[in-house]
Design a protein around this motif. Structure first.
Motif, PDB file in Angstrom:
ATOM      1  N   THR A   1     -26.857  18.390  -9.162  1.00 27.79           N
ATOM      2  CA  THR A   1     -27.651  19.520  -9.267  1.00 27.79           C
ATOM      3  C   THR A   1     -27.986  19.964 -10.462  1.00 27.79           C
ATOM      4  OG1 THR A   1     -26.125  20.833  -8.526  1.00 27.79           O
ATOM      5  CG2 THR A   1     -27.540  20.088  -6.837  1.00 27.79           C
ATOM      6  N   GLU A   2     -26.695  20.030 -11.480  1.00 18.62           N
ATOM      7  CA  GLU A   2     -26.945  20.530 -12.607  1.00 18.62           C
ATOM      8  C   GLU A   2     -27.694  19.533 -13.544  1.00 18.62           C
ATOM      9  OE1 GLU A   2     -23.369  21.436 -14.803  1.00 18.62           O
ATOM     10  OE2 GLU A   2     -22.662  22.873 -13.115  1.00 18.62           O
ATOM     11  N   ILE A   3     -27.299  18.337 -13.683  1.00 14.29           N
ATOM     12  CA  ILE A   3     -28.223  17.169 -14.211  1.00 14.29           C
ATOM     13  C   ILE A   3     -29.616  17.225 -13.735  1.00 14.29           C
ATOM     14  CG2 ILE A   3     -28.556  14.651 -14.458  1.00 14.29           C
ATOM     15  CD1 ILE A   3     -25.743  14.393 -14.262  1.00 14.29           C
ATOM     16  N   ALA A   4     -29.912  17.436 -12.390  1.00 17.87           N
ATOM     17  CA  ALA A   4     -31.441  17.519 -12.154  1.00 17.87           C
ATOM     18  C   ALA A   4     -31.994  18.502 -12.525  1.00 17.87           C
ATOM     19  CB  ALA A   4     -31.358  17.684 -10.524  1.00 17.87           C
ATOM     20  N   SER A   5     -31.369  19.772 -12.792  1.00 19.54           N
ATOM     21  CA  SER A   5     -32.217  20.899 -13.214  1.00 19.54           C
ATOM     22  C   SER A   5     -32.269  20.813 -14.691  1.00 19.54           C
ATOM     23  CB  SER A   5     -31.261  22.037 -13.251  1.00 19.54           C
ATOM     24  OG  SER A   5     -31.787  23.122 -13.912  1.00 19.54           O
ATOM     25  N   LYS A   6     -31.524  20.050 -15.603  1.00 23.58           N
ATOM     26  CA  LYS A   6     -31.721  19.862 -17.088  1.00 23.58           C
ATOM     27  C   LYS A   6     -32.794  18.716 -17.076  1.00 23.58           C
ATOM     28  CE  LYS A   6     -28.087  19.044 -19.463  1.00 23.58           C
ATOM     29  NZ  LYS A   6     -26.905  18.641 -20.186  1.00 23.58           N
ATOM     30  N   VAL A   7     -32.664  17.760 -16.253  1.00 20.06           N
ATOM     31  CA  VAL A   7     -33.745  16.603 -16.767  1.00 20.06           C
ATOM     32  C   VAL A   7     -35.055  17.146 -16.517  1.00 20.06           C
ATOM     33  CG1 VAL A   7     -34.326  14.369 -16.032  1.00 20.06           C
ATOM     34  CG2 VAL A   7     -31.956  14.758 -16.519  1.00 20.06           C
ATOM     35  N   CYS A   8     -35.270  17.563 -15.285  1.00 19.88           N
ATOM     36  CA  CYS A   8     -36.396  18.186 -14.951  1.00 19.88           C
ATOM     37  C   CYS A   8     -37.163  19.270 -15.536  1.00 19.88           C
ATOM     38  CB  CYS A   8     -36.515  18.462 -13.429  1.00 19.88           C
ATOM     39  SG  CYS A   8     -36.231  17.106 -12.317  1.00 19.88           S
ATOM     40  N   GLY A   9     -36.040  20.065 -16.101  1.00 17.91           N
ATOM     41  CA  GLY A   9     -36.585  21.207 -17.028  1.00 17.91           C
ATOM     42  C   GLY A   9     -36.953  20.607 -18.572  1.00 17.91           C
ATOM     43  N   TRP A  10     -36.544  19.445 -18.849  1.00 17.54           N
ATOM     44  CA  TRP A  10     -37.088  18.852 -19.969  1.00 17.54           C
ATOM     45  C   TRP A  10     -38.346  18.353 -19.684  1.00 17.54           C
ATOM     46  CZ3 TRP A  10     -32.528  14.988 -20.878  1.00 17.54           C
ATOM     47  CH2 TRP A  10     -31.344  15.836 -21.561  1.00 17.54           C
ATOM     48  N   LEU A  11     -38.701  17.704 -18.646  1.00 22.08           N
ATOM     49  CA  LEU A  11     -40.074  17.124 -18.118  1.00 22.08           C
ATOM     50  C   LEU A  11     -41.023  18.527 -17.906  1.00 22.08           C
ATOM     51  CD1 LEU A  11     -41.814  14.916 -17.312  1.00 22.08           C
ATOM     52  CD2 LEU A  11     -41.018  15.002 -15.135  1.00 22.08           C
ATOM     53  N   ALA A  12     -40.577  19.561 -17.322  1.00 26.01           N
ATOM     54  CA  ALA A  12     -41.515  20.754 -17.307  1.00 26.01           C
ATOM     55  C   ALA A  12     -41.908  21.249 -18.694  1.00 26.01           C
ATOM     56  CB  ALA A  12     -40.797  21.802 -16.591  1.00 26.01           C
ATOM     57  N   ASP A  13     -41.030  21.257 -19.555  1.00 26.81           N
ATOM     58  CA  ASP A  13     -41.137  21.789 -21.150  1.00 26.81           C
ATOM     59  C   ASP A  13     -42.290  20.759 -21.554  1.00 26.81           C
ATOM     60  OD1 ASP A  13     -39.541  23.563 -20.929  1.00 26.81           O
ATOM     61  OD2 ASP A  13     -37.729  22.743 -21.953  1.00 26.81           O
TER      62      ASP A  13
END
Length: 209
Positions: A62-74
């Protein structure tokens, strides 16, 4: 996978663009989590490949999912949208996390009688602006189906975002901007034109149906 990843020196990283650094970090995460597979695989597109990026293995953390998808959202913040939509099954986690980061609602389309449809009471209102999000794109068929559904309901697709773009030179034309966190030109083959070494390996179809 032994989890050992070669990393560039601080000087090398300082000379690289933020996009390149992020791509290297993402590839490292794929390797460290065992989400980059080697063998003989059939992709959702029907093409065969020696490598497979199993985003579900990556995103189970979940921490990786949040980080990676946060990059995409940015990378998607520049595009105006009211909601995020993704194709099930692979795009659901990505869509949910991107929507959370953007502060938008998330809906998804899913298979019914062999094609993607809008179900579960999800609504698309006329002129509602959407970002379509997917995990991995090779030919972009599921993304195009999702775009067609949005437009058929009177919605507008502002952009498409994906974790991994492995379309290579055959970039799909979605009729709108699309961005990815990483581009990989991974060699693919039609099922009737496999190289001898690949034809000897039992085939696996690990993706969502």
């Amino acid at each position: 996978m032994d989890g050992q990843v070669e990393r560039p020196s601080e000087r090398e990283r300082a000379s690289q663009t933020p996009y390149k650094i992020m791509s290297e970090d993402l590839l490292s995460l794929f390797r460290q989590t065992g989400a980059l597979l080697d063998g003989h695989f059939v992709l959702r597109s029907g093409l065969h490949s020696r490598q497979y990026f199993q985003c579900a293995i990556l995103l189970q953390h979940t921490e990786i999912a949040s980080k990676v998808c946060g990059w995409l959202a940015d990378k998607l913040r520049q595009f105006d949208c009211d909601s995020v939509i993704s194709p099930a099954l692979g795009g659901i986690i990505v869509g949910q996390e991107v929507a959370r980061s953007l502060g938008k609602r998330h809906i998804f389309v899913e298979k019914e009688d062999g094609k993607l449809v809008l179900r579960r009471g999800f609504q698309i209102v006329p002129n509602e602006k959407f970002i379509v999000v997917e995990d991995v794109v090779t030919r972009g068929g599921r993304v195009q189906e999702t775009i067609d559904i949005v437009r058929a309901h009177g919605g507008i697709v502002s952009a498409v975002g994906m974790i991994l773009d492995r379309s290579g030179q055959a970039k799909p034309d979605f009729g709108c901007p699309f961005v990815s966190l990483m581009e990989m030109n991974v060699e693919t083959f039609p099922g009737d034109k496999l190289p001898p070494d690949l034809a000897k390996i039992p085939v696996v179809k690990p993706g969502s149906k």
